[in-house]
Design a protein around this motif. Sequence first.
Motif, PDB file in Angstrom:
ATOM      1  N   SER A  75      60.748  44.929  46.790  1.00  0.00           N
ATOM      2  CA  SER A  75      59.913  45.822  47.591  1.00  0.00           C
ATOM      3  C   SER A  75      58.582  45.137  47.883  1.00  0.00           C
ATOM      4  O   SER A  75      58.165  44.203  47.179  1.00  0.00           O
ATOM      5  N   TRP A  76      57.901  45.639  48.919  1.00  0.00           N
ATOM      6  CA  TRP A  76      56.603  45.054  49.274  1.00  0.00           C
ATOM      7  C   TRP A  76      55.567  45.319  48.196  1.00  0.00           C
ATOM      8  O   TRP A  76      54.573  44.595  48.103  1.00  0.00           O
ATOM      9  N   VAL A  77      55.774  46.343  47.381  1.00  0.00           N
ATOM     10  CA  VAL A  77      54.849  46.604  46.267  1.00  0.00           C
ATOM     11  C   VAL A  77      54.922  45.453  45.259  1.00  0.00           C
ATOM     12  O   VAL A  77      53.889  44.948  44.781  1.00  0.00           O
ATOM     13  N   VAL A  78      56.144  45.033  44.948  1.00  0.00           N
ATOM     14  CA  VAL A  78      56.319  43.906  44.026  1.00  0.00           C
ATOM     15  C   VAL A  78      55.756  42.632  44.644  1.00  0.00           C
ATOM     16  O   VAL A  78      55.049  41.853  43.983  1.00  0.00           O
ATOM     17  N   ILE A  79      56.052  42.413  45.918  1.00  0.00           N
ATOM     18  CA  ILE A  79      55.554  41.210  46.589  1.00  0.00           C
ATOM     19  C   ILE A  79      54.030  41.243  46.674  1.00  0.00           C
ATOM     20  O   ILE A  79      53.358  40.200  46.563  1.00  0.00           O
ATOM     21  N   SER A  80      53.456  42.434  46.819  1.00  0.00           N
ATOM     22  CA  SER A  80      52.003  42.556  46.831  1.00  0.00           C
ATOM     23  C   SER A  80      51.413  42.101  45.503  1.00  0.00           C
ATOM     24  O   SER A  80      50.379  41.416  45.469  1.00  0.00           O
ATOM     25  N   ALA A  81      52.062  42.492  44.398  1.00  0.00           N
ATOM     26  CA  ALA A  81      51.583  42.066  43.075  1.00  0.00           C
ATOM     27  C   ALA A  81      51.704  40.554  42.913  1.00  0.00           C
ATOM     28  O   ALA A  81      50.799  39.897  42.356  1.00  0.00           O
ATOM     29  N   VAL A  82      52.816  39.997  43.397  1.00  0.00           N
ATOM     30  CA  VAL A  82      52.992  38.543  43.330  1.00  0.00           C
ATOM     31  C   VAL A  82      51.928  37.845  44.193  1.00  0.00           C
ATOM     32  O   VAL A  82      51.351  36.821  43.799  1.00  0.00           O
ATOM     33  N   GLY A  83      51.673  38.421  45.377  1.00  0.00           N
ATOM     34  CA  GLY A  83      50.643  37.852  46.255  1.00  0.00           C
ATOM     35  C   GLY A  83      49.275  37.876  45.611  1.00  0.00           C
ATOM     36  O   GLY A  83      48.496  36.927  45.747  1.00  0.00           O
ATOM     37  N   TRP A  84      48.982  38.956  44.885  1.00  0.00           N
ATOM     38  CA  TRP A  84      47.694  39.035  44.184  1.00  0.00           C
ATOM     39  C   TRP A  84      47.575  37.936  43.131  1.00  0.00           C
ATOM     40  O   TRP A  84      46.490  37.380  42.913  1.00  0.00           O
ATOM     41  N   ALA A  85      48.700  37.620  42.487  1.00  0.00           N
ATOM     42  CA  ALA A  85      48.686  36.544  41.490  1.00  0.00           C
ATOM     43  C   ALA A  85      48.367  35.192  42.138  1.00  0.00           C
ATOM     44  O   ALA A  85      47.771  34.316  41.504  1.00  0.00           O
ATOM     45  N   PHE A  86      48.710  35.051  43.404  1.00  0.00           N
ATOM     46  CA  PHE A  86      48.428  33.788  44.108  1.00  0.00           C
ATOM     47  C   PHE A  86      47.047  33.792  44.754  1.00  0.00           C
ATOM     48  O   PHE A  86      46.332  32.790  44.702  1.00  0.00           O
ATOM     49  N   GLY A 135      43.535  33.796  40.726  1.00  0.00           N
ATOM     50  CA  GLY A 135      44.680  33.392  41.545  1.00  0.00           C
ATOM     51  C   GLY A 135      45.105  31.946  41.321  1.00  0.00           C
ATOM     52  O   GLY A 135      44.277  31.068  41.036  1.00  0.00           O
ATOM     53  N   ILE A 136      46.395  31.721  41.439  1.00  0.00           N
ATOM     54  CA  ILE A 136      46.942  30.370  41.219  1.00  0.00           C
ATOM     55  C   ILE A 136      46.398  29.388  42.255  1.00  0.00           C
ATOM     56  O   ILE A 136      46.080  28.240  41.930  1.00  0.00           O
ATOM     57  N   LEU A 137      46.265  29.845  43.508  1.00  0.00           N
ATOM     58  CA  LEU A 137      45.792  28.939  44.555  1.00  0.00           C
ATOM     59  C   LEU A 137      44.353  28.485  44.299  1.00  0.00           C
ATOM     60  O   LEU A 137      44.031  27.297  44.476  1.00  0.00           O
ATOM     61  N   ASN A 138      43.499  29.417  43.892  1.00  0.00           N
ATOM     62  CA  ASN A 138      42.112  29.025  43.624  1.00  0.00           C
ATOM     63  C   ASN A 138      42.007  28.136  42.396  1.00  0.00           C
ATOM     64  O   ASN A 138      41.134  27.259  42.322  1.00  0.00           O
ATOM     65  N   GLN A 139      42.863  28.354  41.411  1.00  0.00           N
ATOM     66  CA  GLN A 139      42.878  27.453  40.253  1.00  0.00           C
ATOM     67  C   GLN A 139      43.286  26.050  40.670  1.00  0.00           C
ATOM     68  O   GLN A 139      42.725  25.049  40.207  1.00  0.00           O
TER      69      GLN A 139
END
Length: 316
Positions: free
Chosen positions: A134-145, A151-155
């Motif tokens: 679901s987009w809710v799950v993908i939203s949480a994954v996106g927040w992790a990035f 976020g993984i990208l900023n790290q």
Amino acid sequence: MSAKPEQLKRRKRFTWRKQDFELTLLAIPTTIWYILFCYLPMFGIIIAFKQFKISGGFISNVVNSPWVGFKNFEFLFKSNDAWIIIRNTIGYNIIFIITGIVLPVLFAIMIGLLHNRKASKVYQTMMFLPYFLSWVVISAVGWAFFSFDKGILNQFLGNIGHDPVNWYMQPEYWPYILVLLNIWKGIGYGMIIYLATITAIDSSYYEAAVIDGASIWQQTRFITLPLLKLVIVMMFILSVGRIFYTDFGLFFQVTRDSNSLYNVATTVDVLVYKQLKSATIGMASAAAFVQSVLGCITILSANWIVKKIDPDSAMI
């Protein structure tokens, strides 16, 4: 004396066989489902033309609510950001239609060429899996990035000496992010449809082409793509019919309703949701009615154009 052709035709028309009875029984549950969930709800269209308020029984409210004409439609066209909303809704959908056809066809052909069936199944499963999220799950994954501080990208940017980016405050990145996420989530579903068609193609066509010395590209161009054309056109027409709809989860959940992303993430469905929080259900019904009418017009127009170009590929 033999019967006349008209008498034979009439007799054939009213013939009722056992097979027809069995097929009718099989069709009854589907017919009931369509009547209950597809045709009866169409009665609610009149809410778009009424000042509807929930204060009691639904039917009595619909019947007794005062008529307001096209007043509920005004917010769609008098909004200060109407151009932005229409641009986003149609612009994203055009990109989604193109990428939703080209990439799944490309990957379906590539996987169809694999000789290792086990590897083919693994690739199909890996590409199909995001469709079930679901987009809710993908939203949480996106927040992790994309989170600014964790976020993984900023790290990663910090490790290579770059300053962190506040992704949810930078609208220039999000058209690309939204398109990529839509491709990632939907490519497996589209690919399965085209791959099913490819696997149903008679292998004797390819065997004859190999005997004639045809290359892989020539087999794809002169056998696979022509036999896929009907499915591609059908998927295109269906996609065009939903050009005024957007995935609410993609544009609202994934962007976390950030005000900084309003210009690149606000579509008709997002606007309707925001209006519902401060307005009446009549406006939401009006927006849905406009989307349905415009969608019907576009799908009939697309079918008409296809029929003019290639009558055999048209749906109607």
